[in-house]
Design a protein around this motif. Structure first.
Motif, PDB file in Angstrom:
ATOM      1  N   TRP A 199       0.853  -1.190   0.000  1.00 17.17           N
ATOM      2  CA  TRP A 199       0.000   0.000   0.000  1.00 17.17           C
ATOM      3  C   TRP A 199       0.888   1.238   0.000  1.00 17.17           C
ATOM      4  O   TRP A 199       1.930   1.272   0.662  1.00 17.17           O
ATOM      5  CB  TRP A 199      -0.887   0.035   1.233  1.00 17.17           C
ATOM      6  CG  TRP A 199      -2.118  -0.813   1.170  1.00 17.17           C
ATOM      7  CD1 TRP A 199      -2.302  -2.048   1.711  1.00 17.17           C
ATOM      8  CD2 TRP A 199      -3.351  -0.474   0.541  1.00 17.17           C
ATOM      9  NE1 TRP A 199      -3.567  -2.506   1.461  1.00 17.17           N
ATOM     10  CE2 TRP A 199      -4.240  -1.554   0.745  1.00 17.17           C
ATOM     11  CE3 TRP A 199      -3.797   0.639  -0.188  1.00 17.17           C
ATOM     12  CZ2 TRP A 199      -5.546  -1.551   0.252  1.00 17.17           C
ATOM     13  CZ3 TRP A 199      -5.094   0.638  -0.670  1.00 17.17           C
ATOM     14  CH2 TRP A 199      -5.952  -0.443  -0.456  1.00 17.17           C
ATOM     15  N   GLY A 201       0.394   5.771   0.078  1.00 19.91           N
ATOM     16  CA  GLY A 201      -0.584   6.837   0.212  1.00 19.91           C
ATOM     17  C   GLY A 201      -0.123   7.889   1.186  1.00 19.91           C
ATOM     18  O   GLY A 201       1.045   7.874   1.631  1.00 19.91           O
ATOM     19  N   ARG A 234      -5.069   9.980  -2.017  1.00 19.73           N
ATOM     20  CA  ARG A 234      -5.064   8.774  -2.845  1.00 19.73           C
ATOM     21  C   ARG A 234      -4.272   7.659  -2.157  1.00 19.73           C
ATOM     22  O   ARG A 234      -3.123   7.846  -1.766  1.00 19.73           O
ATOM     23  CB  ARG A 234      -4.452   9.075  -4.210  1.00 19.73           C
ATOM     24  CG  ARG A 234      -4.311   7.862  -5.122  1.00 19.73           C
ATOM     25  CD  ARG A 234      -3.705   8.264  -6.451  1.00 19.73           C
ATOM     26  NE  ARG A 234      -3.509   7.121  -7.323  1.00 19.73           N
ATOM     27  CZ  ARG A 234      -3.041   7.203  -8.564  1.00 19.73           C
ATOM     28  NH1 ARG A 234      -2.717   8.391  -9.068  1.00 19.73           N
ATOM     29  NH2 ARG A 234      -2.895   6.121  -9.303  1.00 19.73           N
ATOM     30  N   TYR A 235      -4.901   6.484  -2.071  1.00 16.37           N
ATOM     31  CA  TYR A 235      -4.257   5.287  -1.526  1.00 16.37           C
ATOM     32  C   TYR A 235      -4.184   4.242  -2.640  1.00 16.37           C
ATOM     33  O   TYR A 235      -5.203   3.924  -3.266  1.00 16.37           O
ATOM     34  CB  TYR A 235      -5.039   4.741  -0.336  1.00 16.37           C
ATOM     35  CG  TYR A 235      -5.034   5.663   0.867  1.00 16.37           C
ATOM     36  CD1 TYR A 235      -4.089   5.505   1.873  1.00 16.37           C
ATOM     37  CD2 TYR A 235      -5.962   6.687   0.983  1.00 16.37           C
ATOM     38  CE1 TYR A 235      -4.078   6.346   2.975  1.00 16.37           C
ATOM     39  CE2 TYR A 235      -5.959   7.541   2.078  1.00 16.37           C
ATOM     40  CZ  TYR A 235      -5.007   7.368   3.075  1.00 16.37           C
ATOM     41  OH  TYR A 235      -4.999   8.214   4.162  1.00 16.37           O
ATOM     42  N   THR A 236      -2.996   3.725  -2.889  1.00 15.26           N
ATOM     43  CA  THR A 236      -2.768   2.820  -4.017  1.00 15.26           C
ATOM     44  C   THR A 236      -2.306   1.458  -3.529  1.00 15.26           C
ATOM     45  O   THR A 236      -1.399   1.362  -2.691  1.00 15.26           O
ATOM     46  CB  THR A 236      -1.724   3.398  -4.984  1.00 15.26           C
ATOM     47  OG1 THR A 236      -2.200   4.649  -5.491  1.00 15.26           O
ATOM     48  CG2 THR A 236      -1.480   2.451  -6.151  1.00 15.26           C
ATOM     49  N   CYS A 237      -2.950   0.409  -4.043  1.00 13.57           N
ATOM     50  CA  CYS A 237      -2.548  -0.970  -3.770  1.00 13.57           C
ATOM     51  C   CYS A 237      -1.799  -1.496  -4.994  1.00 13.57           C
ATOM     52  O   CYS A 237      -2.297  -1.417  -6.122  1.00 13.57           O
ATOM     53  CB  CYS A 237      -3.779  -1.835  -3.490  1.00 13.57           C
ATOM     54  SG  CYS A 237      -3.425  -3.605  -3.339  1.00 13.57           S
ATOM     55  N   THR A 238      -0.609  -2.032  -4.776  1.00 10.33           N
ATOM     56  CA  THR A 238       0.215  -2.570  -5.860  1.00 10.33           C
ATOM     57  C   THR A 238       0.457  -4.048  -5.624  1.00 10.33           C
ATOM     58  O   THR A 238       0.876  -4.454  -4.538  1.00 10.33           O
ATOM     59  CB  THR A 238       1.564  -1.834  -5.951  1.00 10.33           C
ATOM     60  OG1 THR A 238       1.324  -0.436  -6.162  1.00 10.33           O
ATOM     61  CG2 THR A 238       2.403  -2.375  -7.093  1.00 10.33           C
ATOM     62  N   GLU A 247      -1.907  -2.332 -10.321  1.00  4.97           N
ATOM     63  CA  GLU A 247      -2.251  -1.453  -9.209  1.00  4.97           C
ATOM     64  C   GLU A 247      -3.644  -0.872  -9.392  1.00  4.97           C
ATOM     65  O   GLU A 247      -4.172  -0.785 -10.506  1.00  4.97           O
ATOM     66  CB  GLU A 247      -1.217  -0.330  -9.045  1.00  4.97           C
ATOM     67  CG  GLU A 247      -1.148   0.651 -10.184  1.00  4.97           C
ATOM     68  CD  GLU A 247      -0.128   1.753  -9.926  1.00  4.97           C
ATOM     69  OE1 GLU A 247      -0.364   2.885 -10.420  1.00  4.97           O
ATOM     70  OE2 GLU A 247       0.881   1.490  -9.244  1.00  4.97           O
ATOM     71  N   SER A 249      -6.386   2.145  -7.137  1.00  3.54           N
ATOM     72  CA  SER A 249      -6.366   3.190  -6.113  1.00  3.54           C
ATOM     73  C   SER A 249      -7.759   3.529  -5.629  1.00  3.54           C
ATOM     74  O   SER A 249      -8.753   3.274  -6.314  1.00  3.54           O
ATOM     75  CB  SER A 249      -5.699   4.460  -6.663  1.00  3.54           C
ATOM     76  OG  SER A 249      -4.372   4.213  -7.070  1.00  3.54           O
ATOM     77  N   TYR A 251      -9.639   7.030  -3.558  1.00  8.29           N
ATOM     78  CA  TYR A 251      -9.484   8.388  -3.055  1.00  8.29           C
ATOM     79  C   TYR A 251     -10.402   8.566  -1.854  1.00  8.29           C
ATOM     80  O   TYR A 251     -11.571   8.191  -1.908  1.00  8.29           O
ATOM     81  CB  TYR A 251      -9.844   9.419  -4.125  1.00  8.29           C
ATOM     82  CG  TYR A 251      -8.734   9.724  -5.088  1.00  8.29           C
ATOM     83  CD1 TYR A 251      -8.506   8.896  -6.179  1.00  8.29           C
ATOM     84  CD2 TYR A 251      -7.917  10.836  -4.909  1.00  8.29           C
ATOM     85  CE1 TYR A 251      -7.490   9.165  -7.068  1.00  8.29           C
ATOM     86  CE2 TYR A 251      -6.897  11.112  -5.796  1.00  8.29           C
ATOM     87  CZ  TYR A 251      -6.683  10.284  -6.883  1.00  8.29           C
ATOM     88  OH  TYR A 251      -5.671  10.549  -7.757  1.00  8.29           O
TER      89      TYR A 251
END
Length: 329
Positions: A199, A201, A234-238, A247, A249, A251
């Motif tokens: 994660w 962000g 914004r939180y992004t999962c990769t 990935e 995301s 918001y």
């Protein structure tokens, strides 16, 4: 000398004659499991590779050849492939050939993706699987049955291991409410090898490792939780493995009104610009609503206002003085 002959005779009598299995290599260098049925001339046998690997979305061929003790057999036969376990596993393919025919008529093909590539009359049961999915990963077993004048059958006991590989794919990303108006996020991805999830962000930095949630791993899927979304943004999962990365995301935006606070979390996977447009519309709507609830007043110079009289007939008042406004108590 006589004792030596007796010893030799004893040594010969303990040589086993039961069935056996051995491993050899085919012409391509792949390991083959060779299985024999019994000591009956060691003629029932099956040869399959130990493992076949292919990518999801592509096709795979599972080789299987056999020998049998019934020379020149041309009676009815059935070719079967199972998944999971020998003898009792579910059938994914079955075909039958009539006496003297080399055409094996398909009777069962799971989802229409399984096709016989070999010719059972020539001792070849090789199978082709189209449009591989991760769910196809597993072990497969070939089987042949004779049903004419000769009733006999044989099935591979060890089978062939099909390994399906796939680049990561995020199948779900969501934000859920928690206690005290807090939020947490979940991200689920699939792939083979099993992906690693991270994660990133606000206040997390770039590439904060995410620990898989207990009990959330299912086969080729893994789920990781971001316990607290403490800041807007914004939180992004990769998801990543040796074949690639993916990935998605979300918001998080908080709106603070006069009496309460609320938050909106928008997933940004395929939504892209549409989600940002929706967010802009929502923000404008909230701002307009706040202006209606709390109108802004401008200061203006005060003007003297005449007081209304509770008397209807002002002509009764004395004409000598100025009009007087009398207000009711």
């Amino acid at each position: 000398m006589e004792g030596s002959f007796q010893l030799l005779a004893c040594l010969v009598c303990i040589i086993p004659t039961e069935s056996f299995a051995r491993t050899k290599r085919d012409t391509t260098g792949n390991l083959l499991n060779t299985e024999t049925h019994s000591a009956l001339a060691q003629r029932w046998s099956m040869q399959v590779p130990a493992e076949v690997s292919a990518a999801a979305g592509e096709a795979a061929v599972l080789p299987c050849t056999f020998t049998h003790p019934h020379r020149h057999y041309d009676g009815p036969l059935t070719a079967i492939w199972r998944a999971g376990e020998p003898y009792a596993g579910p059938q994914v393919f079955r075909c039958a050939a009539a006496r003297g025919s080399e055409l094996c008529q398909t009777a069962l093909s799971l989802h229409g993706r399984f096709r016989l590539l070999g010719n059972p009359r020539r001792n070849d049961l090789s199978l082709r699987i189209e449009r591989l999915a991760l769910a196809d990963d597993g072990r497969y077993f070939c089987r042949v049955e004779f049903a004419g004048d000769v009733h006999d059958r044989y099935e591979s006991r060890h089978g062939v291991r099909l390994r399906v590989t796939a680049a990561p794919r995020i199948v779900n990303i969501s934000v859920l409410p928690g206690p005290a108006h807090a939020f947490h996020a979940l991200c689920t991805a699939e792939g083979e090898p099993l992906p690693t999830l991270t994660w990133s962000g606000p206040a997390l930095g770039n590439g904060s490792a995410a620990v898989p949630s207990p009990g959330q791993d299912h086969g080729h899927q893994v789920t990781a939780e971001l316990p607290v979304l403490a800041h807007d943004g914004r939180y992004t999962c990769t998801a990543s493995n040796s074949l690639g990365r993916a990935e998605a995301s979300v918001y998080l935006f908080s709106f603070h009104g006069a009496s309460r606070a609320s938050a909106i979390a928008l997933p940004l996977g395929a939504l892209g610009l549409k989600a940002l447009l929706l967010l802009s519309v929502l923000a404008a709507h909230v701002a307009a609503r706040r202006r209606l609830e709390h109108p802004v007043t401008q200061d203006a110079p005060s003007r003297p206002q005449a007081q209304e009289s509770n008397y209807e007939n002002l002509s009764q008042m004395s004409p000598r003085g100025p009009p007087a406004a009398v207000c009711s108590p």
